[in-house]
Design a protein around this motif. Structure first.
Motif, short mmCIF file in Angstrom:
data_model
loop_
_atom_site.label_atom_id
_atom_site.label_comp_id
_atom_site.label_asym_id
_atom_site.label_seq_id
_atom_site.Cartn_x
_atom_site.Cartn_y
_atom_site.Cartn_z
N PRO A 246 0.79 -1.24 0.00
CA PRO A 246 0.00 0.00 0.00
C PRO A 246 0.82 1.28 0.00
O PRO A 246 0.37 2.30 -0.53
N ALA A 247 2.03 1.25 0.57
CA ALA A 247 2.82 2.48 0.67
C ALA A 247 3.61 2.76 -0.60
O ALA A 247 4.23 3.82 -0.71
N HIS A 248 3.54 1.84 -1.58
CA HIS A 248 4.39 2.01 -2.77
C HIS A 248 3.69 1.68 -4.09
O HIS A 248 4.35 1.41 -5.08
N ASP A 249 2.37 1.69 -4.10
CA ASP A 249 1.64 1.44 -5.33
C ASP A 249 0.25 2.09 -5.22
O ASP A 249 -0.45 1.87 -4.22
N PRO A 250 -0.15 2.88 -6.23
CA PRO A 250 -1.43 3.59 -6.12
C PRO A 250 -2.64 2.67 -6.06
O PRO A 250 -3.60 2.94 -5.33
N VAL A 251 -2.63 1.57 -6.83
CA VAL A 251 -3.76 0.62 -6.79
C VAL A 251 -3.79 -0.08 -5.44
O VAL A 251 -4.85 -0.23 -4.81
N ASP A 252 -2.62 -0.49 -4.96
CA ASP A 252 -2.54 -1.17 -3.66
C ASP A 252 -2.98 -0.23 -2.53
O ASP A 252 -3.58 -0.68 -1.54
N PHE A 253 -2.69 1.05 -2.69
CA PHE A 253 -3.10 2.03 -1.68
C PHE A 253 -4.63 2.06 -1.58
O PHE A 253 -5.19 2.06 -0.47
#
Length: 891
Positions: A283-290
């Motif tokens: 989550p801290a390093h990918d916009p979709v994962d965020f």
């Protein structure tokens, strides 16, 4: 000394731009011609100059911008409109700071060693030097902008506008501070907006990594292009409809390398077709994962320091560079049997637009603008026609982007720029957001406050450029009269960076559109069509170029024949054409002045007593003015200039002046002298051309004015003389028809001479079947004789009166025919013998080549390239033989 000798002494044989340009620019400045006078009875024409960055000198792209805008400004000024062109420069936060940091690196220090105060002094001095250089270069390009109104984005007035706009948006809830995934440049150590990130297609790898289940012997395999980010995973996700993983959802897996247990979750964002169908969530390093983490309530673990080294959350890899960490973790995964396979994989990787460093998506607390409420009015302004985008194809591009706009990250971790007007209270934790600097918290009164350390994105201040430069937020006289502006002219590559944002902020801040028309020009490319860049080494310095060719030649080269939105190939040939055109007009003016002498009083055109060619050139001038005006009103400046060029080079110089010479040599009766028309057409044409080539036209106009012993033309300068208007009464279709036929006859004889390699000194015989035009074109026998080197020239009504003889070349034209006997062009017997000898030589060469290509030893031993070359030679020789035989057949 004769009058013509005096004129020759005053006007050098060739145009010398260096002796002219600075003189006239200084003259224009001293006369205050660039400053508009506010006239409430008239609607002004206004352009706010796109501000060049204070990162160095102007490049040739700026020359295109300056030329197009100056064309518009000079044209509207000549039309009598109050005309404002406001110049300025942009502080260009990240770009300028990168330049200065590179300079410091050459000195062996960085900005942190220098300290913020000294760094700001250095960069401010750099910016001021660049500002002065850019102003000087613009003046060399002939720009007629109002230098008394010049602005810099960090000047006091624009800075107050920036703060005011920020505070207003914050108070309306449209600016907020939040944690989001942003593009982080490790080199520049700042956040970047999506538009400041270049995505390059790179061939990398897709790594398949095995994650063991925490409570059993099973495992799940995920695919990733960035294995170093495994250290920041907080889940593995699968699509809820993917039957392969239904039994896995809810279980936990062990994260490799750091042995942390993370859940397997189901989320619609997962593409079952990517990799194995199971993906790691970082989550801290990918916009979709965020976004997934926000929906699923997952924690964020940042594994990177600002310089892209691994932080304490990376466990045993802490301190490693991100790419070194990738290598180390892959080696460990392979050693532990967790690296299943590696596949080549092409994907788009973000790079910092300024320094080209690979960016890192990082969850960070930044300032954002909620742009959707601002975008909707900006969409409506274009849809309902209040703003027109030229060329129209970019309207759809603009609307697509605006309809899908994302929140704009406006904070930058830089030193150079507009400070964010926010203070954090250490006592109560509240924020003070205000235009003016404060010393105490507005909520609790505590003096323990800290200013926000960041600065605003450069494009935030640029978005206010059309109104901050005119005095907003104050209700100044300039703001009241010149806003909204008329045209925003810029490159299509910053339609989103700048134009869209100006429309949004103009409407938001003033309630009105910032401009009525957006004119988008293309990019300047080199002769091969490559984009100009310092890396390719194909950049043209506009000042070096104008030193060699002259300013007007450069302006001509970047603008003539171009169309809005289309890229331009700037070639040496275009520059030489511009220079040749300037010299052509120079020589034409010298001829006119030499012809009229030094005390010619001139006379009004006697419309009822004009020679046919006079009526023709005046008709063509009127049509050209009408067409050029229509094209300029339609923003087709390149085509308008091409038509002026064609009229002056061909119709006026090549034809009318040459026809006038024959009349002057023949000592025609005074009433039919071409002098009045020569002067009239030249003076009018100079005014027509002035917006495009200002220095040349001013010099020629002033020379013309100085030699006329009358009050005409009116005015001290061509730049404030009225722009020509078409005269419908001057249009003469019959004169155009006749002169078109005469020109066509001369041109056909010239072309025939070239085709048959007729010596320039040789006279050829011409028989002209004129049909119904015979009475009208017969008086031009002397002109045809002189200009086509044809003697005798015989006019015949039609073929029945005298059919063409054998061995004649016949040119069938629009309304006439031209017959040229071969014996008048060449010695028939001598030419036949020459051709037969050439046939004999070519036949011998063909036989030699055929023999060689039929030789089996040659074909077996010679390289394929050599054989191919010999075959090509044979083809060329055979083609030549065929053409020679056709020539002989004519005899």
């Amino acid at each position: 000394m004769t009058e013509s000798k005096q004129i020759q002494d005053e006007m050098p044989r060739a145009y010398e731009p260096g002796n002219v340009e600075q003189k006239w620019y200084q003259f224009w400045l001293e006369k205050d011609y660039f400053k508009p006078r506010i006239d409430r009875e008239k609607k002004p024409f206004v352009i706010i100059m796109p501000p060049p960055n204070v990162t160095g000198e102007l490049h040739v792209g700026h020359a295109l911008t300056a030329t197009l805008e100056d064309i518009m400004i000079r044209w509207h000024r000549m039309k009598g409109e109050p005309t404002l062109w406001l110049p300025g420069v942009d502080h260009a936060g990240i770009a300028t700071q990168v330049v200065l940091e590179r300079l410091l690196a050459e000195e062996g220090i960085d900005r942190h060693q220098l300290g913020r105060d000294q760094f700001m002094q250095r960069i401010a001095q750099w910016a001021e030097n660049c500002r002065q250089t850019i102003a000087r270069q613009h003046q060399r390009l002939g720009v007629s902008c109002d230098w008394s109104r010049e602005r810099f984005t960090l000047d006091e007035a624009p800075s107050r506008a920036v703060r005011t706009a920020f505070v207003r948006l914050y108070d309306k809830g449209l600016i907020y501070r939040g944690e989001r995934i942003i593009n982080w440049c490790p080199r520049c150590a700042t956040a970047l907006s999506d538009l400041e990130t270049d995505h390059k297609e790179l061939t990398g790898h897709l790594y398949y990594v095995r994650y063991h289940l925490a409570d059993s012997d099973g495992f799940i395999t995920v695919a990733t292009t960035r294995p170093e980010t495994i250290l920041g995973d907080t889940a593995v996700a699968v699509n809820p409809k993917d039957e392969r993983f239904k039994a896995m959802v809810g279980k936990k897996v062990i994260l490799p390398a750091v042995n942390r247990a993370i859940p397997v979750i189901a989320d619609e964002a997962v593409d079952p077709g990517f990799g194995t169908g199971a993906v790691k969530i970082t989550p801290a390093h990918d916009p979709v994962d965020f976004e997934v983490a926000q929906r699923q309530g997952l924690p964020l673990i940042n594994i990177l320091n600002p310089d892209a080294t691994m932080n304490e959350n990376a466990g045993p890899y802490a301190g490693l560079d991100r790419f070194a960490c990738r290598g180390a973790i892959l080696a460990d995964l392979e050693k532990d049997g967790l690296l299943v396979k590696v596949e080549p994989y092409a994907h788009a990787v973000g790079h910092c637009q300024r320094c080209q460093t690979v960016i890192e998506p990082i969850a960070s607390k930044q300032w954002f603008i909620n742009t959707k409420p601002l975008a909707q009015p900006a969409i409506e302004a274009v849809v309902d026609g209040r703003i027109t985008i030229i060329p129209p194809r970019f309207t759809r591009v603009y609307l697509n982007w605006m309809e899908n706009i994302r929140d704009w990250c406006i904070s930058r971790q830089l030193w150079w720029g507009h400070p964010i007007p926010v203070w954090y209270c250490q006592q109560c934790g509240e924020l003070t957001v205000t235009v003016e600097d404060v010393k105490a918290c507005q909520h609790c009164g505590s003096a323990s406050i800290e200013p926000d350390p960041d600065v605003l994105d450069t494009w935030f201040s640029s978005a206010l450029w059309t109104h901050s430069t005119l005095g907003w937020p104050d209700e100044t006289e300039d703001m009241g009269y010149f806003y909204p502006t008329t045209v925003m002219e810029t490159g299509y590559d910053i339609l989103f960076f700048w134009v869209a944002r100006m429309i949004m902020m103009g409407l938001e801040d003033t309630g009105n559109i910032p401009f009525h028309t957006v004119y988008l020009h293309g990019l300047i490319r080199d002769e091969r069509g490559e984009k100009m860049s310092k890396i390719r080494g194909n950049v043209l310095n506009p000042i070096d170029t104008l030193e060699k060719y002259g300013t007007d030649a450069l302006r001509f080269a970047v603008s003539t024949g171009t169309a809005p939105g289309n890229d331009i190939k700037l070639t040496q040939a275009r520059l030489e054409t511009g220079r040749n055109f300037a010299n052509k007009l120079w020589n034409a003016t010298r001829f006119v002045l030499r012809s009229i002498g030094t005390d010619w009083t001139g006379q009004a055109i006697q419309w009822g007593a004009l020679a046919l060619e006079d009526r023709w050139i005046l008709s063509r001038l009127s049509r050209t003015i009408a067409s050029v005006t229509s094209l300029m009103e339609d923003f087709q400046f390149g085509e308008a200039q091409k038509q002026i060029y064609d009229f002056l080079w061909s119709e006026f110089c090549d034809w009318y002046i040459e026809l006038a010479k024959t009349r002057l040599r023949a000592a025609t009766e005074p009433v039919l002298t071409p002098l009045t028309v020569l002067v009239y057409v030249l003076e009018t044409s100079l005014r027509l051309l002035h917006p495009y080539m200002p220095f040349l036209t001013e010099e020629l106009w002033q020379n013309l004015k100085r030699h006329l012993a009358s009050d005409w033309p009116v005015g001290e300068s061509i730049m404030v003389a009225p722009y020509p208007e078409a005269d419908a009464q001057a249009v003469d279709p019959e004169a155009e028809r006749v002169m078109e036929a005469v020109i066509e006859i001369i041109r056909s004889i010239r072309n025939t001479r070239i085709h048959y390699n007729v010596e320039s000194s040789r006279w050829v015989e011409a028989q002209i079947y004129g049909g119904k035009l015979t009475p009208a074109i017969t008086p031009y026998s002397q002109a045809i004789e002189t200009l086509a080197r044809a003697r005798p020239v015989t006019f015949i009504g039609n073929r029945e009166e005298a059919p063409p003889g054998e061995n004649s070349v016949v040119a069938v034209l629009k309304e006439t025919e031209v017959v040229i006997p071969m014996e008048s062009m060449v010695d028939l017997e001598g030419e036949r013998q020459r051709l037969e000898k050439e046939i004999e030589q070519s036949q011998a060469e063909a036989s030699r080549l055929e023999s060689r290509l039929n030789n089996s030893d040659f074909l077996a031993k010679a390289p394929a390239a050599v054989i191919g070359k010999e075959r090509d030679k044979l083809g060329i020789v055979r083609d030549k033989l065929e053409r020679l035989r056709q020539q002989v057949a004519k005899f």
